[in-house]
Design an enzyme around this catalytic site. Structure first.
Site, PDB file in Angstrom:
ATOM      1  N   CYS A  17      33.904  33.369  53.057  1.00 49.55           N
ATOM      2  CA  CYS A  17      34.209  32.047  52.491  1.00 49.55           C
ATOM      3  C   CYS A  17      33.897  31.010  53.560  1.00 49.55           C
ATOM      4  O   CYS A  17      33.136  31.293  54.496  1.00 49.55           O
ATOM      5  CB  CYS A  17      35.655  31.972  52.003  1.00 49.55           C
ATOM      6  SG  CYS A  17      36.898  32.265  53.282  1.00 49.55           S
ATOM      7  N   ASN A  43      37.496  31.425  56.372  1.00 47.03           N
ATOM      8  CA  ASN A  43      38.022  32.787  56.628  1.00 47.03           C
ATOM      9  C   ASN A  43      39.542  32.790  56.836  1.00 47.03           C
ATOM     10  O   ASN A  43      40.067  33.614  57.562  1.00 47.03           O
ATOM     11  CB  ASN A  43      37.297  33.458  57.813  1.00 47.03           C
ATOM     12  CG  ASN A  43      37.561  34.963  57.961  1.00 47.03           C
ATOM     13  OD1 ASN A  43      37.503  35.500  59.061  1.00 47.03           O
ATOM     14  ND2 ASN A  43      37.852  35.663  56.899  1.00 47.03           N
ATOM     15  N   CYS A  51      41.593  31.650  53.786  1.00 44.98           N
ATOM     16  CA  CYS A  51      42.196  31.710  52.434  1.00 44.98           C
ATOM     17  C   CYS A  51      41.530  32.789  51.576  1.00 44.98           C
ATOM     18  O   CYS A  51      42.094  33.862  51.357  1.00 44.98           O
ATOM     19  CB  CYS A  51      42.107  30.351  51.730  1.00 44.98           C
ATOM     20  SG  CYS A  51      43.021  29.036  52.552  1.00 44.98           S
ATOM     21  N   ARG A  52      40.332  32.502  51.063  1.00 43.83           N
ATOM     22  CA  ARG A  52      39.742  33.384  50.048  1.00 43.83           C
ATOM     23  C   ARG A  52      39.259  34.719  50.585  1.00 43.83           C
ATOM     24  O   ARG A  52      39.558  35.774  50.005  1.00 43.83           O
ATOM     25  CB  ARG A  52      38.595  32.648  49.338  1.00 43.83           C
ATOM     26  CG  ARG A  52      39.075  31.464  48.517  1.00 43.83           C
ATOM     27  CD  ARG A  52      37.932  30.561  48.112  1.00 43.83           C
ATOM     28  NE  ARG A  52      37.351  29.880  49.267  1.00 43.83           N
ATOM     29  CZ  ARG A  52      36.272  29.121  49.240  1.00 43.83           C
ATOM     30  NH1 ARG A  52      35.615  28.960  48.090  1.00 43.83           N
ATOM     31  NH2 ARG A  52      35.833  28.523  50.326  1.00 43.83           N
ATOM     32  N   SER A  53      38.489  34.705  51.688  1.00 44.60           N
ATOM     33  CA  SER A  53      37.901  35.992  52.116  1.00 44.60           C
ATOM     34  C   SER A  53      38.926  36.973  52.693  1.00 44.60           C
ATOM     35  O   SER A  53      38.830  38.175  52.403  1.00 44.60           O
ATOM     36  CB  SER A  53      36.694  35.792  53.040  1.00 44.60           C
ATOM     37  OG  SER A  53      37.034  35.106  54.209  1.00 44.60           O
ATOM     38  N   ASP A  63      38.037  26.853  46.023  1.00 42.83           N
ATOM     39  CA  ASP A  63      38.652  26.679  47.337  1.00 42.83           C
ATOM     40  C   ASP A  63      40.065  26.124  47.148  1.00 42.83           C
ATOM     41  O   ASP A  63      40.226  25.019  46.626  1.00 42.83           O
ATOM     42  CB  ASP A  63      37.766  25.691  48.112  1.00 42.83           C
ATOM     43  CG  ASP A  63      38.291  25.440  49.509  1.00 42.83           C
ATOM     44  OD1 ASP A  63      39.417  25.859  49.823  1.00 42.83           O
ATOM     45  OD2 ASP A  63      37.554  24.810  50.282  1.00 42.83           O
TER      46      ASP A  63
END
Ligand code: 4NP
Length: 166
Positions: free
Chosen positions: A9, A12, A14-16, A126
């Site tokens: 993301c 690095n 939140c999402r990934s 995001d």
């Protein structure tokens, strides 16, 4: 040999790391821990060394997930070393491909949502500048995408559904 997956993301945090945590959880809970090795990275350098965002960690705990790791930035060698590189959104996808100007590894780079089976989103939104609901939606969407991804890569695996939110 295990396949190596890299989730990517922007930051690095939140999402990934959430995609990495869900994938590891699904592998463990379905008895296929050894089948896949996971890591995650960001396209940007802002948060290098930071743990996952506190709001993301708090949302993840509501589903029994403990997020791990410290943020790092993706580097060109990752394209050689990983078998599949999963971009959370289209900007991430373009930024990853820009590390490979000859397009040698372009086939390895995919949009994470292309593995979703129950959601029609094309990107993982995001959540960084939004409220709590955005963090929970990221988990719901990534659970779908990670399950689809694993069921496409690991013969015989059956992923459990997202547990109810605690
Ligand atoms: P991520 O979220 O890409 O899912 O880790 C973000 C983290 C940090 C920022 C943006 C998005 N930021 O602008 O600092």
């Amino acid at each position: 040999m295990s396949q190596k997956l890299l989730f990517v993301c922007l930051g690095n945090i939140c999402r990934s790391p959430t995609a990495e945590g869900i994938t590891n959880h699904l592998l463990r809970s379905s008895g296929y821990k050894e089948a896949i090795i996971c890591d995650s990275a960001g396209t940007a350098a802002y948060h290098i060394g930071s743990p996952p965002d506190r709001r993301m960690q708090q949302a993840a705990r509501c589903y029994g997930l403990e997020l791990q790791g410290k943020a790092r930035q993706i580097r060109p060698a990752d394209l050689r070393e990983f078998d599949l590189i999963l971009a959370m959104d289209r900007q991430n996808y373009r930024d990853i491909l820009s590390l490979d100007p000859q397009g040698k590894y372009a086939e390895k780079v995919r949009l994470m949502c292309s593995y979703c089976r129950s959601h029609s989103d094309e990107e993982v939104p995001d959540p960084y500048y939004g409220g709590e609901a955005g963090f929970h939606y990221v988990i719901e969407l990534l659970w779908d995408a990670c399950s689809g991804l694993l069921e496409s890569l690991v013969p015989g695996i059956q992923c459990p559904p997202l547990p109810p939110r605690a």
